[in-house]
Design a protein around this motif. Structure first.
Motif, PDB file in Angstrom:
ATOM      1  N   MET A 206       0.830  -1.209   0.000  1.00  0.00           N
ATOM      2  CA  MET A 206       0.000   0.000   0.000  1.00  0.00           C
ATOM      3  C   MET A 206       0.860   1.253   0.000  1.00  0.00           C
ATOM      4  N   GLU A 207       1.899   1.278   0.899  1.00  0.00           N
ATOM      5  CA  GLU A 207       2.787   2.446   0.910  1.00  0.00           C
ATOM      6  C   GLU A 207       3.505   2.577  -0.423  1.00  0.00           C
ATOM      7  N   THR A 208       3.894   1.445  -1.006  1.00  0.00           N
ATOM      8  CA  THR A 208       4.604   1.522  -2.279  1.00  0.00           C
ATOM      9  C   THR A 208       3.717   2.178  -3.326  1.00  0.00           C
ATOM     10  N   LEU A 209       2.463   1.759  -3.388  1.00  0.00           N
ATOM     11  CA  LEU A 209       1.561   2.324  -4.388  1.00  0.00           C
ATOM     12  C   LEU A 209       1.399   3.825  -4.156  1.00  0.00           C
TER      13      LEU A 209
ATOM     14  N   ASN B 177       5.176  10.040  -6.754  1.00  0.00           N
ATOM     15  CA  ASN B 177       6.225  10.248  -7.756  1.00  0.00           C
ATOM     16  C   ASN B 177       5.606  10.587  -9.112  1.00  0.00           C
ATOM     17  N   GLY B 178       4.535   9.894  -9.424  1.00  0.00           N
ATOM     18  CA  GLY B 178       3.859  10.120 -10.706  1.00  0.00           C
ATOM     19  C   GLY B 178       3.307  11.523 -10.808  1.00  0.00           C
ATOM     20  N   LEU B 179       2.774  12.025  -9.703  1.00  0.00           N
ATOM     21  CA  LEU B 179       2.237  13.379  -9.715  1.00  0.00           C
ATOM     22  C   LEU B 179       3.325  14.403  -9.988  1.00  0.00           C
ATOM     23  N   VAL B 180       4.503  14.152  -9.426  1.00  0.00           N
ATOM     24  CA  VAL B 180       5.612  15.091  -9.610  1.00  0.00           C
ATOM     25  C   VAL B 180       6.007  15.153 -11.091  1.00  0.00           C
ATOM     26  N   VAL B 181       6.302  13.993 -11.657  1.00  0.00           N
ATOM     27  CA  VAL B 181       6.706  13.969 -13.068  1.00  0.00           C
ATOM     28  C   VAL B 181       5.549  14.425 -13.953  1.00  0.00           C
ATOM     29  N   GLY B 182       4.353  13.979 -13.593  1.00  0.00           N
ATOM     30  CA  GLY B 182       3.171  14.326 -14.380  1.00  0.00           C
ATOM     31  C   GLY B 182       2.936  15.829 -14.441  1.00  0.00           C
TER      32      GLY B 182
ATOM     33  N   LEU C 221      -0.135  10.324 -17.648  1.00  0.00           N
ATOM     34  CA  LEU C 221       1.106   9.705 -18.126  1.00  0.00           C
ATOM     35  C   LEU C 221       2.132   9.571 -16.994  1.00  0.00           C
ATOM     36  N   GLY C 222       2.250  10.610 -16.184  1.00  0.00           N
ATOM     37  CA  GLY C 222       3.168  10.551 -15.050  1.00  0.00           C
ATOM     38  C   GLY C 222       2.812   9.401 -14.121  1.00  0.00           C
ATOM     39  N   LEU C 223       1.516   9.262 -13.857  1.00  0.00           N
ATOM     40  CA  LEU C 223       1.074   8.194 -12.961  1.00  0.00           C
ATOM     41  C   LEU C 223       1.334   6.818 -13.561  1.00  0.00           C
TER      42      LEU C 223
ATOM     43  N   GLY D 267       7.065   0.643 -11.046  1.00  0.00           N
ATOM     44  CA  GLY D 267       7.098  -0.146  -9.824  1.00  0.00           C
ATOM     45  C   GLY D 267       6.767  -1.609 -10.056  1.00  0.00           C
ATOM     46  N   TYR D 268       5.980  -1.867 -11.115  1.00  0.00           N
ATOM     47  CA  TYR D 268       5.522  -3.243 -11.288  1.00  0.00           C
ATOM     48  C   TYR D 268       6.045  -3.916 -12.549  1.00  0.00           C
ATOM     49  N   ILE D 269       6.856  -3.161 -13.319  1.00  0.00           N
ATOM     50  CA  ILE D 269       7.260  -3.695 -14.616  1.00  0.00           C
ATOM     51  C   ILE D 269       8.038  -5.008 -14.470  1.00  0.00           C
TER      52      ILE D 269
END
Ligand SMILES: Nc1ncnc2c1ncn2[C@@H]1O[C@H](COP(=O)(O)OP(=O)(O)OP(=O)(O)O)[C@@H](O)[C@H]1O
Ligand SMILES: [Mg+2]
Lengths: 244, 310
Positions: free
Chosen positions: B1-4, B10-15, B258-260, B267-269
């Protein structure tokens, strides 16, 4: 009636306009005096729209001159011609369909800084076109054809034009609506705005206008008072659906 | 859960960065039907011109507070990028208006190479360390979830800029003229709009956003480089297409989505591919999305068809 000595509000001398190699307008002479309503009639593809666009400045000249109150317009782009008082209601209305009705009207007043004057003119436009007021916050693309034409005229009036160029305001509209639009045009004219009207509906146009020009394949072939043209057998045959 | 949760953050930042850059693509497309492939290079010029300014200032006045240095960097980067965008429109794209579609597209690619090459001459081929003037030391708002002050700044600044842009476009006289011009140049001119000026302004506004994006991007990773604009440029273009090119809300949505996708996907690739690909392959997501959107939904999430005009 204008006399020879007056300076015309608008004067075209040998105006030529081309689309690439296609010569659409091949030397048009035309005059319009302050306060006049003049109409330009002619068959499809005669060059009427092209002529109006050249006057408004959205098409460059290939030859000749256009003078407005004596001043040569050659080097003036369209957006500056509006500031001189030349407004065009384009063929097909040119409504900004993704903007609201109100935003369209505000675009009409884009060049004006006098907020009070704009508010007063808006009120006058609403009096003239009550249907427009009811739809103020609607996206303009949702209006009917007649409403869009009314909006286009109202929008042009908000720039406070001195010369209004109208390109086939009756196009594609039911007779009842056309009648209403001509009532509006009539009241605009009574306020002292000079009008150059392009129409397919020659009967109607010639009845309203003081003078008219007939255009055929890029040239003016006939000119005269509205009455003269209405009674001219050639005009009757070609544009009023009569055979002699 | 914390990882997600961490990946979403992180996605919000890049996004946010993608969204800012995507706005520039979409505004220019909206008004000219042009995909300005050189837009990513504007981001790079923003970062490098800020770097030069900050380095110079640190040399002469090392006691200046970091935020002031960063502000000075932005103060130089923004007008520099605006000038670059103004010149590219004036000198390259303006004369191609009305030309067959391929001409401006190829020109845009040419402008992109030109800017990269000029940047390489000015700033060299090396990677530069970009001073991290806002702390990158993560804090833990929730146990196990980390976010650094620079990341928080990126999200906040992006949100403010996007809000300002949307307000400008939707609520002001100028914005109205931009929207009217986007719909019909000729009729806008008939309303007294100086269409050339509005188009120039559109380029310049997009460039200002890209300048800020460039400085934030470099601040976050601590690196700047003459070729750094390429990847975020391509990603932002993808974001704009994903959202529906020509549509402001779409560009912002596309950027964030896209960022998300990238962050969560990264994380899951490894799990997805049974260890065959790892998180350094996260760029793959952008291109899979771009391809999929163009094939299955060329209008993007919110917008008009791209294939007709591009
Ligand atoms: N954009 C264009 N490119 C090339 N040729 C054009 C263009 N617009 C008009 N023409 C040509 O120029 C000529 C004059 O057209 P114009 O639209 O001025 O005629 P019109 O008198 O307004 O006709 P209508 O009554 O159908 O509106 C026509 O032969 C037309 O085919
Ligand atoms: Mg016509």
């Amino acid at each position: 009636m204008p006399s020879e000595g007056d300076t015309a509000l608008l004067q075209l001398d040998g105006v030529q306009v081309a689309y690439g190699a296609i010569e659409a307008v091949k030397g048009v002479d035309l005059m319009l005096f302050e306060g006049e309503m003049v109409c330009l009639i002619g068959a499809n593809g005669a060059g009427k729209t092209t002529t109006l666009n050249a006057i408004a400045g959205t098409l460059p000249l290939a030859g000749g001159t256009i003078r407005y109150r004596g001043e040569d317009l050659a080097r003036l782009p369209a957006h500056k011609r509006l500031k001189l008082g030349i407004a065009l209601v384009p063929e097909g209305r040119g409504i900004f369909t993704r903007l609201t009705v109100e935003e369209n009207l505000r675009m009409g007043a884009y060049i004006r800084k006098d907020a009070d004057g704009v508010a007063a003119d808006l009120a006058r436009v609403f009096d003239m076109l009550p249907r427009i007021r009811e739809r103020l916050h609607q996206v303009a693309g949702t209006l009917s054809g007649g409403e869009q034409q009314m909006l286009a005229i109202g929008r042009a009036l908000l720039s406070r034009p001195r010369l209004l160029l109208l390109d086939e305001p009756s196009m594609g509209l039911a007779p009842l609506i056309v009648e209403k639009i001509f009532e509006v045009v009539q009241s605009v004219r009574e306020e002292g705005v000079s009008i150059l009207l392009v129409e397919q509906n020659a009967n109607l146009a010639l009845e309203f206008a003081q003078r008219g020009y007939v255009m055929e394949s890029g040239r003016i072939t006939l000119a005269g008072s509205g009455r003269e043209l209405l009674e001219n057998p050639a005009v009757r045959a070609a544009y009023l659906g009569e055979s002699d | 859960m914390e990882t997600l949760l961490q990946q979403i953050l992180n996605g919000l930042v890049v996004g946010s960065v993608y969204a800012l850059v995507a706005l520039g693509y979409t505004m220019v497309y909206g008004i000219l039907g042009l995909i300005n492939f050189a837009h990513g290079e504007v981001l790079m010029i923003g970062a490098l011109s800020a770097l030069t300014t900050i380095t110079a200032l640190m040399g002469v006045a090392p006691e200046l507070p970091p935020l002031m240095l960063l502000g000075a960097g932005l103060l130089v980067a923004i007008p520099t990028c605006m000038t670059v965008a103004f010149l590219m429109e004036r000198l390259a794209y303006r004369r191609l208006r009305g030309a067959p579609r391929l001409a401006p597209l190829i020109t845009a690619i040419g402008v992109s190479f030109l800017l990269q090459t000029v940047a390489m001459i000015v700033w060299g081929r090396n990677y530069h360390t970009f001073p991290q003037l806002i702390s990158t030391t993560p804090i833990q708002p929730i146990e196990g979830v980390f976010i650094s002050p620079v990341q928080i700044s990126i999200i906040v600044v992006s949100a403010l800029l996007m809000f300002a842009l949307v307000t400008l476009v939707n609520r002001t006289r100028l914005g109205r003229a931009m929207r009217a011009t986007a719909e019909n140049h000729r009729v806008a001119a008939l309303m007294g709009v100086d269409v050339n000026r509005i188009i120039a302004l559109t380029f310049v506004l997009g460039a200002a956003l890209a300048a800020v994006a460039g400085v934030m991007f470099a601040s976050n990773y601590g690196i700047a480089h003459y070729a750094m604009g390429f990847m975020p440029g391509l990603k932002a273009f993808t974001a704009a297409v994903l959202g529906g090119i020509g549509n402001l809300a779409g560009a912002m949505l596309g950027g964030i989505v896209l960022g998300l996708v990238e962050a969560v996907g990264a994380g899951y690739i490894e799990d997805f591919t049974f260890g065959f690909l790892n998180s350094s392959y996260q760029d793959i997501f952008a291109f899979v999305i771009l391809g999929a959107v163009l094939i299955f939904r060329p209008t993007g999430l919110l917008g008009e068809r791209v294939s007709d005009r591009a």
